[in-house]
Enzyme design. Structure first.
Site, mmCIF file in Angstrom:
data_model
loop_
_atom_site.group_PDB
_atom_site.id
_atom_site.type_symbol
_atom_site.label_atom_id
_atom_site.label_comp_id
_atom_site.label_asym_id
_atom_site.label_seq_id
_atom_site.Cartn_x
_atom_site.Cartn_y
_atom_site.Cartn_z
ATOM 1 N N LYS A 166 0.833 -1.200 0.000
ATOM 2 C CA LYS A 166 0.000 0.000 0.000
ATOM 3 C C LYS A 166 0.866 1.248 0.000
ATOM 4 O O LYS A 166 1.906 1.310 0.686
ATOM 5 C CB LYS A 166 -0.907 0.014 1.236
ATOM 6 C CG LYS A 166 -2.010 -1.032 1.182
ATOM 7 C CD LYS A 166 -2.956 -0.797 0.023
ATOM 8 C CE LYS A 166 -3.961 -1.909 -0.130
ATOM 9 N NZ LYS A 166 -4.725 -1.825 -1.392
ATOM 10 N N ASP A 194 -0.070 0.320 -4.530
ATOM 11 C CA ASP A 194 -1.507 0.567 -4.692
ATOM 12 C C ASP A 194 -1.910 1.689 -3.736
ATOM 13 O O ASP A 194 -1.766 1.553 -2.522
ATOM 14 C CB ASP A 194 -2.266 -0.724 -4.334
ATOM 15 C CG ASP A 194 -3.776 -0.575 -4.487
ATOM 16 O OD1 ASP A 194 -4.242 0.483 -4.928
ATOM 17 O OD2 ASP A 194 -4.481 -1.561 -4.161
ATOM 18 N N GLU A 220 -1.069 1.105 -8.857
ATOM 19 C CA GLU A 220 -2.497 0.763 -8.922
ATOM 20 C C GLU A 220 -3.348 1.888 -8.344
ATOM 21 O O GLU A 220 -3.030 2.436 -7.287
ATOM 22 C CB GLU A 220 -2.695 -0.531 -8.125
ATOM 23 C CG GLU A 220 -4.110 -1.041 -8.059
ATOM 24 C CD GLU A 220 -4.155 -2.456 -7.489
ATOM 25 O OE1 GLU A 220 -3.236 -3.264 -7.773
ATOM 26 O OE2 GLU A 220 -5.099 -2.767 -6.748
ATOM 27 N N GLU A 246 -10.764 -1.918 -10.321
ATOM 28 C CA GLU A 246 -11.525 -2.631 -9.287
ATOM 29 C C GLU A 246 -12.782 -1.878 -8.872
ATOM 30 O O GLU A 246 -13.665 -2.454 -8.251
ATOM 31 C CB GLU A 246 -10.638 -2.939 -8.074
ATOM 32 C CG GLU A 246 -10.217 -1.733 -7.282
ATOM 33 C CD GLU A 246 -9.291 -2.077 -6.119
ATOM 34 O OE1 GLU A 246 -8.106 -2.330 -6.386
ATOM 35 O OE2 GLU A 246 -9.746 -2.116 -4.971
ATOM 36 N N ASP A 269 -12.799 -6.940 -11.143
ATOM 37 C CA ASP A 269 -13.118 -7.842 -10.038
ATOM 38 C C ASP A 269 -14.321 -8.665 -10.475
ATOM 39 O O ASP A 269 -15.420 -8.117 -10.671
ATOM 40 C CB ASP A 269 -13.420 -7.074 -8.745
ATOM 41 C CG ASP A 269 -13.482 -8.042 -7.569
ATOM 42 O OD1 ASP A 269 -14.246 -9.026 -7.657
ATOM 43 O OD2 ASP A 269 -12.763 -7.838 -6.570
ATOM 44 N N HIS A 296 -8.580 -8.031 -9.990
ATOM 45 C CA HIS A 296 -8.575 -7.707 -8.562
ATOM 46 C C HIS A 296 -9.296 -8.851 -7.852
ATOM 47 O O HIS A 296 -10.389 -9.246 -8.265
ATOM 48 C CB HIS A 296 -9.319 -6.391 -8.341
ATOM 49 C CG HIS A 296 -9.542 -6.051 -6.903
ATOM 50 N ND1 HIS A 296 -10.750 -6.269 -6.253
ATOM 51 C CD2 HIS A 296 -8.709 -5.530 -5.965
ATOM 52 C CE1 HIS A 296 -10.639 -5.879 -4.998
ATOM 53 N NE2 HIS A 296 -9.413 -5.432 -4.785
ATOM 54 N N GLU A 329 -4.009 -12.200 -7.849
ATOM 55 C CA GLU A 329 -3.835 -11.517 -6.558
ATOM 56 C C GLU A 329 -4.176 -12.484 -5.436
ATOM 57 O O GLU A 329 -5.228 -13.132 -5.445
ATOM 58 C CB GLU A 329 -4.761 -10.301 -6.500
ATOM 59 C CG GLU A 329 -4.664 -9.583 -5.171
ATOM 60 C CD GLU A 329 -5.304 -8.201 -5.176
ATOM 61 O OE1 GLU A 329 -6.179 -7.945 -6.026
ATOM 62 O OE2 GLU A 329 -4.919 -7.388 -4.310
#
Ligand code: MG
Length: 379
Positions: A166, A194, A220, A246, A269, A296, A329
């Site tokens: 992150k 991300d 991301e 996502e 997703d 995702h 993922e």
């Protein structure tokens, strides 16, 4: 063959330790899953991504459209669900309700026909997929960079060859964290970041410039998913590939990302973008733009295996003798529901996970575990 019963479950589990990212903190896992049973006794399982209680309400709204219908005709069922929600939920959480039901229909279809979902999607271009570890969230620790580096090194020891962390805390903290993580994972391991759309275009461009020397495989959701034009501008300002998707729904939402040149990597997703039926269409659309898809994936083994079957069916574009890796993922944050709900458990061997060949999604859902976590339901 008819659909005779549809049951929903909101599963809930309190975490031992809460963690956070740029938008909010997690102290509980809440997941909506659905079971569709046919009149021959076979059943399929699906999962929605998003607010579980709202997804459940959406599924309940859609159930009358499906009861007594043929579960093998999932495209017509999909269209009826889409048509009945279009006027008030074009892109949003009801698409996740449709997704959960659609995934359950594919699982059921596989069990009825004795074939894996990937074979029913059209075939398997590969037998195994490379997982990347998703983790490295934020905490209140005073030595966050050090903690993240320690966590990253455990993923490398477990055999992961790619890790996503992150960012979105602050540009200065992000840079320090990226530096610390890259230093411990070495040059060979891929590293992605991300920000969950934490930054403005100016900030995202600045962070990208600062972390470019650390060999970042993708950035991301650098900026808000609302700003298609800013995504395109950011791509021209950095050599780091840009990923996102996502927060998009259906082929129509993903088409916006594609036609506006927003992303190098499209991250649909399957549990919210419209299920496997719609994911297959989005993949066809992306292929016309030559855009790579890495879904995702967040949730239980149901979501994970839906993604595995989808990924193994993705065309290798461009085709070549030694094709590139295809990634899935693999969320490594604490999730008691994910660990217990499905069997067999997910195993990584030599850095890869094999796609099951058994009928449907290739997993069994433990109904004792469903009951156990349903008991803790908070609504
Ligand atoms: Mg993300």
């Amino acid at each position: 063959m008819k659909i005779s019963k549809i049951e929903t479950f909101v599963l809930s589990d309190q975490l031992n330790e809460s963690f956070f990212f740029s938008q909010w903190s997690y102290s509980e896992r809440q997941i909506c899953i659905v079971k569709i049973t046919a009149n021959n006794g076979l059943c399929g399982w699906g999962e929605g991504y998003g607010p579980a209680t709202i997804i459940e309400a959406g599924i309940k709204h859609l159930v009358p459209l499906l009861i007594d219908r043929n579960p093998l005709e999932q495209e017509t069922l999909w269209f009826d669900m889409y048509r009945k929600t279009l006027d008030f939920a074009r892109r949003g959480v009801l698409a996740a309700s449709i997704s959960a039901l659609d995934i359950a229909l594919w699982d059921l279809k596989g069990k009825i026909l004795g074939q894996s979902v990937s074979v029913l999607l059209g075939g398997r271009h590969r037998e195994r997929v490379m997982p990347y570890a998703t983790g490295l969230y934020f905490s209140d620790s005073h030595q966050l960079a050090e903690d993240l580096a320690k966590e990253a090194s455990t993923y490398v020891k477990q055999g992961f060859k790619a890790i996503k962390m992150k960012v979105g805390f602050s540009i200065a903290a992000d840079l320090e964290n990226v530096k610390a993580v890259r230093a411990v994972i070495g040059k060979e391991c891929k590293l992605m970041v991300d920000s969950n759309h934490a930054y403005s275009l100016r900030e995202a461009a600045e962070l990208a410039r600062l972390i470019e020397p650390y060999d970042i495989s993708w950035f991301e959701e650098p900026i808000s998913p609302e700003f298609y034009d800013q995504y395109r501008q950011l791509r021209s300002k950095t050599s780091i590939p840009i990923a996102g998707g996502e927060c998009e729904y259906l082929r129509y939402g993903h088409h916006q990302l594609l036609k506006n040149d927003c992303v190098d990597i499209l991250q649909i997703d399957i549990c919210s973008a419209g299920g496997l039926t719609e994911a297959k269409r989005i993949a066809a659309l992306a292929s016309t733009y030559g855009t790579e898809i890495i879904p995702h994936t967040w949730g239980t083994g149901i979501a994970f295996h839906a993604a595995m079957h989808f990924i193994t069916n993705l065309e290798p574009i461009p085709g070549r003798l030694y094709p590139p890796e295809f990634y899935i993922e693999y969320d490594r944050t604490e999730n008691g529901i994910r660990e217990a709900l499905t069997h067999p458990s997910i195993k990584m061997e030599d850095g890869y996970i094999k796609v099951p060949r058994t009928p449907g999604l290739g997993i069994q859902v433990d109904e004792d575990v469903v009951r156990h976590f349903s008991l803790r339901q908070t609504i």
